[in-house]
Design a protein around this motif. Structure first.
Motif, mmCIF file in Angstrom:
data_model
loop_
_atom_site.group_PDB
_atom_site.id
_atom_site.type_symbol
_atom_site.label_atom_id
_atom_site.label_comp_id
_atom_site.label_asym_id
_atom_site.label_seq_id
_atom_site.Cartn_x
_atom_site.Cartn_y
_atom_site.Cartn_z
ATOM 1 N N ASP A 113 40.823 43.880 44.456
ATOM 2 C CA ASP A 113 39.881 43.221 43.559
ATOM 3 C C ASP A 113 39.737 41.768 44.010
ATOM 4 O O ASP A 113 40.589 41.244 44.730
ATOM 5 C CB ASP A 113 40.372 43.253 42.107
ATOM 6 C CG ASP A 113 40.540 44.672 41.571
ATOM 7 O OD1 ASP A 113 39.571 45.199 41.011
ATOM 8 O OD2 ASP A 113 41.642 45.230 41.731
ATOM 9 N N GLN A 114 38.690 41.138 43.568
ATOM 10 C CA GLN A 114 38.507 39.728 43.896
ATOM 11 C C GLN A 114 39.410 38.870 43.023
ATOM 12 O O GLN A 114 39.476 39.050 41.813
ATOM 13 C CB GLN A 114 37.054 39.316 43.694
ATOM 14 C CG GLN A 114 36.770 37.872 44.102
ATOM 15 C CD GLN A 114 35.299 37.520 43.970
ATOM 16 O OE1 GLN A 114 34.484 38.361 43.633
ATOM 17 N NE2 GLN A 114 34.974 36.261 44.231
ATOM 18 N N SER A 115 40.122 37.935 43.658
ATOM 19 C CA SER A 115 40.997 37.044 42.904
ATOM 20 C C SER A 115 40.176 35.973 42.193
ATOM 21 O O SER A 115 39.274 35.381 42.783
ATOM 22 C CB SER A 115 42.017 36.383 43.834
ATOM 23 O OG SER A 115 42.805 35.450 43.121
ATOM 24 N N GLN A 116 40.514 35.726 40.932
ATOM 25 C CA GLN A 116 39.853 34.683 40.155
ATOM 26 C C GLN A 116 40.569 33.343 40.293
ATOM 27 O O GLN A 116 40.049 32.317 39.845
ATOM 28 C CB GLN A 116 39.808 35.090 38.672
ATOM 29 C CG GLN A 116 39.102 36.400 38.396
ATOM 30 C CD GLN A 116 37.661 36.395 38.850
ATOM 31 O OE1 GLN A 116 36.923 35.433 38.612
ATOM 32 N NE2 GLN A 116 37.242 37.451 39.539
ATOM 33 N N TYR A 137 49.506 45.119 54.881
ATOM 34 C CA TYR A 137 49.291 46.022 53.747
ATOM 35 C C TYR A 137 48.324 45.398 52.744
ATOM 36 O O TYR A 137 48.295 44.170 52.588
ATOM 37 C CB TYR A 137 50.613 46.336 53.048
ATOM 38 C CG TYR A 137 51.558 47.162 53.899
ATOM 39 C CD1 TYR A 137 51.195 48.419 54.350
ATOM 40 C CD2 TYR A 137 52.815 46.671 54.250
ATOM 41 C CE1 TYR A 137 52.057 49.173 55.132
ATOM 42 C CE2 TYR A 137 53.683 47.414 55.026
ATOM 43 C CZ TYR A 137 53.301 48.669 55.472
ATOM 44 O OH TYR A 137 54.148 49.407 56.251
ATOM 45 N N PRO A 138 47.544 46.223 52.063
ATOM 46 C CA PRO A 138 46.581 45.685 51.092
ATOM 47 C C PRO A 138 47.268 45.119 49.852
ATOM 48 O O PRO A 138 48.371 45.518 49.510
ATOM 49 C CB PRO A 138 45.721 46.909 50.741
ATOM 50 C CG PRO A 138 46.606 48.082 51.014
ATOM 51 C CD PRO A 138 47.457 47.692 52.185
ATOM 52 N N TRP A 139 46.596 44.180 49.195
ATOM 53 C CA TRP A 139 47.084 43.601 47.941
ATOM 54 C C TRP A 139 46.372 44.307 46.786
ATOM 55 O O TRP A 139 45.146 44.373 46.753
ATOM 56 C CB TRP A 139 46.773 42.118 47.877
ATOM 57 C CG TRP A 139 47.503 41.263 48.869
ATOM 58 C CD1 TRP A 139 48.128 41.672 50.013
ATOM 59 C CD2 TRP A 139 47.669 39.846 48.805
ATOM 60 N NE1 TRP A 139 48.670 40.600 50.671
ATOM 61 C CE2 TRP A 139 48.404 39.464 49.953
ATOM 62 C CE3 TRP A 139 47.271 38.868 47.904
ATOM 63 C CZ2 TRP A 139 48.741 38.132 50.217
ATOM 64 C CZ3 TRP A 139 47.599 37.546 48.159
ATOM 65 C CH2 TRP A 139 48.341 37.190 49.296
ATOM 66 N N ASN A 140 47.165 44.812 45.864
ATOM 67 C CA ASN A 140 46.598 45.500 44.701
ATOM 68 C C ASN A 140 46.872 44.683 43.437
ATOM 69 O O ASN A 140 48.008 44.268 43.190
ATOM 70 C CB ASN A 140 47.209 46.900 44.550
ATOM 71 C CG ASN A 140 46.847 47.795 45.720
ATOM 72 O OD1 ASN A 140 45.686 47.910 46.091
ATOM 73 N ND2 ASN A 140 47.846 48.427 46.324
#
Length: 278
Positions: A113-116, A137-140
């Motif tokens: 997701d996009q970080s706010q 690795y991806p960030w979830n």
């Protein structure tokens, strides 16, 4: 980069240089007679060599060796060769820019997701300083106050059953961004947990990282009333209340850190927790 001349201009220049340096440009060729140059002089459209030019040429040749070396740096090339070299330089520059972009792209994490709270610079800095086992690795996103509300219980619940490191990001009312990387997901526990991979960070505005000092192992502890990271010196490196509204940050022996916020007691604006897993 060389200078491009047309074929006609090259011929005129060659004539000029032969008169200047016959020992260099006339090697292996028959010596031209003076009448050759007089014939050219009669043509109003052609370049001609005058006595003044010859005098100037002799003066140049009589200069120190350093000036002669400078003259040797000049090179006469055709228009076709000039275009070829320009094309080659452009391709090399494009390849260098592409490689630089790929290197930057490798350091940039893939987010679910996009970080706010984190901009591109902050994301890249954090990704570069995280443990090697998390690289690639991806960030979830597992928790966000803007999505899940402000509740420590919800934060714990969203991480139930999770077995991977997490990144806690906080933005306070003074627009300061800081947080912690924990080797273990946050949970309620009677004892401290975590490993030496745990570290603190802040952007105030430059990136600062505080790693484990080795003085104690008070990495993370949590209960239903608060979440604590670091300790042992009368204050926590990072503390959040049950409503994720009030927070505090003090220097502590675990990380030998400076306070992460510009104020030791701060009001939380938003919180995000990311997990890094395969």
């Amino acid at each position: 980069m060389g200078v491009a001349y047309s074929v006609g201009e090259v011929d005129h220049l060659y004539t000029f240089f032969v008169e200047w340096s016959p020992d260099i440009y006339n090697k292996g060729n028959k010596k031209r007679c003076k009448s050759c140059y007089l014939k050219r002089k009669k043509d109003p459209n052609s370049h001609h060599v005058t006595d003044k030019d010859m005098t100037a040429g002799n003066k140049c040749l009589s200069k120190p060796v350093s000036d002669s070396k400078t003259l040797k740096n000049w090179e006469i090339i055709t228009v076709k060769e000039s275009k070829r070299r320009l094309s080659f330089c452009s391709s090399v520059e494009s390849e260098a820019e592409e490689n630089e972009y790929e290197e930057r792209d490798e350091d940039f994490p893939v987010l679910s997701d996009q970080s706010q709270l984190l901009n591109e610079y902050q994301l890249q800095k954090l990704a570069a300083h995280m443990p090697a086992r998390t690289q690639g690795y991806p960030w979830n996103l597992v928790y966000s106050t803007s999505i899940h509300g402000s509740s420590l219980k919800t934060l714990y619940r969203n991480m139930a059953g999770l077995d991977s490191p997490v990144l806690l990001v906080i933005k306070d009312m003074h627009k300061q961004v800081f947080g912690a990387f924990s080797s273990d997901p946050f949970r309620v526990s009677k004892y401290c947990y975590g490993t030496g991979e745990t570290f603190l960070f802040s952007f105030n505005p430059d990136f600062q990282q505080y790693r484990w000092s080795g003085e104690n192992s008070y990495f993370v502890s949590g209960n239903w009333e608060s979440l604590q990271i670091g300790g042992g010196g009368g204050g926590f490196a990072l503390w959040l209340d049950a409503d994720l509204y009030h927070g505090a940050s003090f220097s502590c022996p675990t990380f030998h850190n400076a306070p992460l916020s510009t104020h030791e007691d701060f009001i939380v604006q938003d919180v995000e927790v990311w997990t890094v897993q395969n």
